[in-house]
Motif scaffolding. Structure first.
Motif, PDB file in Angstrom:
ATOM      1  N   SER A 308       0.810  -1.219   0.000  1.00  0.00           N
ATOM      2  CA  SER A 308       0.000   0.000   0.000  1.00  0.00           C
ATOM      3  C   SER A 308       0.841   1.265   0.000  1.00  0.00           C
ATOM      4  O   SER A 308       0.387   2.310  -0.463  1.00  0.00           O
ATOM      5  N   SER A 309       2.065   1.203   0.536  1.00  0.00           N
ATOM      6  CA  SER A 309       2.926   2.382   0.530  1.00  0.00           C
ATOM      7  C   SER A 309       4.372   1.973   0.761  1.00  0.00           C
ATOM      8  O   SER A 309       4.648   0.936   1.368  1.00  0.00           O
ATOM      9  N   HIS A 321       3.653   5.423  11.586  1.00  0.00           N
ATOM     10  CA  HIS A 321       2.425   6.201  11.776  1.00  0.00           C
ATOM     11  C   HIS A 321       1.287   5.580  10.972  1.00  0.00           C
ATOM     12  O   HIS A 321       0.163   5.425  11.474  1.00  0.00           O
ATOM     13  N   ASP A 322       1.558   5.214   9.721  1.00  0.00           N
ATOM     14  CA  ASP A 322       0.529   4.583   8.883  1.00  0.00           C
ATOM     15  C   ASP A 322       0.063   3.280   9.509  1.00  0.00           C
ATOM     16  O   ASP A 322      -1.144   2.976   9.521  1.00  0.00           O
ATOM     17  N   PHE A 323       1.017   2.492  10.018  1.00  0.00           N
ATOM     18  CA  PHE A 323       0.670   1.205  10.608  1.00  0.00           C
ATOM     19  C   PHE A 323      -0.265   1.394  11.796  1.00  0.00           C
ATOM     20  O   PHE A 323      -1.243   0.655  11.963  1.00  0.00           O
ATOM     21  N   TYR A 324       0.045   2.377  12.642  1.00  0.00           N
ATOM     22  CA  TYR A 324      -0.761   2.630  13.838  1.00  0.00           C
ATOM     23  C   TYR A 324      -2.121   3.243  13.522  1.00  0.00           C
ATOM     24  O   TYR A 324      -3.129   2.875  14.126  1.00  0.00           O
ATOM     25  N   PRO A 327      -6.314   2.580   9.162  1.00  0.00           N
ATOM     26  CA  PRO A 327      -6.950   1.255   9.186  1.00  0.00           C
ATOM     27  C   PRO A 327      -7.015   0.612   7.810  1.00  0.00           C
ATOM     28  O   PRO A 327      -7.290  -0.592   7.701  1.00  0.00           O
ATOM     29  N   ASP A 328      -6.764   1.395   6.762  1.00  0.00           N
ATOM     30  CA  ASP A 328      -6.849   0.859   5.401  1.00  0.00           C
ATOM     31  C   ASP A 328      -5.503   0.351   4.884  1.00  0.00           C
ATOM     32  O   ASP A 328      -5.436  -0.180   3.771  1.00  0.00           O
ATOM     33  N   HIS A 329      -4.431   0.490   5.660  1.00  0.00           N
ATOM     34  CA  HIS A 329      -3.123   0.087   5.145  1.00  0.00           C
ATOM     35  C   HIS A 329      -3.054  -1.421   4.949  1.00  0.00           C
ATOM     36  O   HIS A 329      -3.684  -2.193   5.669  1.00  0.00           O
TER      37      HIS A 329
END
Length: 336
Positions: A308-309, A321-324, A327-329
């Motif tokens: 996803s990124s 930060h994205d992981f935490y 919710p869509d990651h």
């Protein structure tokens, strides 16, 4: 070299550290891609058995930079990935083909420095060639797929059986793909993210259910007597407690997601007894890396869209930060 060093609980820093020197039986790999895994988050939160300071990162691929004097199967320039679990091949469990329970197991990125860095040193016996047509980002997913291969083998799925998966992240989606390949007639997925569920539907999920007040009613309508196999890919004990009710009598519950050490779930023993439920775990990999690479190389399992990124090592904080918070990651990767 640059590395992300986990200094203490909830504390990490991007810094210069000494470049590893490969031992006589080691391969030094220039890291090209490394995934952020739930296990890495458990380590950072102090919820796993790792010790600080540590360079984490165990899902990776790269290019051979140097080899130790006793290495015979690899040379500089080779494209590779690795099984991060380095088994002793001498202990009781290794000798009875239960290597993933090795009594002297060392794990890259867990018990010794890993791949959130420009270079990582790995024992030759854990290194695998990857084909030229497979991207480094795809090859970095070989390790989580190898875990899924082992889990699906443990599940003993039979052709025509119905499956329910809680968690539509990267692992849940890999389970979806492999369980369908192994003959599941129906794979239903549950998650809190509608975006993930929409993606799961495109990947072939039979039904997708948003985890809300109506979710349980919808599952009961789909399979009134339950599912032959229910798999947890969330690592949440609360989810696991709820998931057990959907296991069909004489069915199997697969505990695949990694819960924090010490967390508990409530289980009624009589219910397990009365309904003939099998509860099985699936820990790490068990000589399944090559099979994972074979699946990726053949194109039978597609992973490119699961990424996803991607971020450079300097932006590791953004990945966390994205992981935490997102919710869509799906799979977040670091490109050193």
């Amino acid at each position: 070299m640059k590395a992300c060093l986990f200094e203490a609980k909830e504390k990490f820093v991007i810094c210069d550290v000494e470049k590893p020197i490969p031992q006589k039986d080691e391969v030094l790999i220039r890291v090209k891609a490394v995934g952020i895994c739930g296990t890495d988050i458990h380590i950072l939160k102090g919820e796993y058995f790792s010790e600080f300071p540590l360079i984490a990162g165990h899902e990776f691929s790269g290019e051979v930079a140097e080899v130790g004097k006793e290495v015979t199967q690899f040379r500089p320039g080779d494209r590779v990935t690795a099984d991060p679990n380095i088994f002793c091949d001498k202990c009781y469990f290794c000798k009875i083909n239960k290597n993933n329970h090795c009594l002297d197991n060392h794990v890259i990125g867990v018990t010794q420095n890993g791949a959130f860095a420009e270079y990582v040193a790995v024992s030759e016996k854990g290194v695998f060639h990857i084909p030229d047509h497979l991207s480094y980002s795809e090859a970095a997913l070989a390790e989580p797929l190898a875990c899924v291969v082992y889990g699906v083998r443990r599940s003993e799925i039979k052709p025509g059986e119905k499956v329910l998966i809680f968690g539509a992240g990267a692992i849940g989606l890999l389970l979806l793909s492999l369980l369908k390949m192994n003959g599941a007639s129906q794979v239903v997925m549950v998650d809190i993210s509608q975006k993930k569920l929409d993606f799961a539907k495109k990947m072939g999920a039979s039904e997708v259910i948003l985890n809300n007040e109506d979710g349980e009613k919808k599952l009961k309508a789909i399979a009134p007597f339950g599912f032959e196999l229910v798999a947890d890919a969330t690592g949440s004990p609360r989810v696991m407690e709820r998931a057990l009710q959907f296991v069909e009598s004489d069915g199997t519950f697969l505990v695949f997601g990694v819960a924090p050490i010490g967390d508990m779930m409530k289980v009624e023993p009589y219910d397990i007894f009365r309904r003939d439920i099998r509860i099985i775990g699936s820990y790490a990999v068990k000589k399944t890396m090559q099979y994972s690479i074979n699946l990726l190389a053949s194109g039978k399992i597609q992973v490119k869209n699961l990424i996803s990124s991607t971020y450079p090592l300097e932006n590791f904080e953004k990945g966390i930060h994205d992981f935490y918070h997102d919710p869509d990651h799906l799979k977040i990767q670091i490109i050193p």
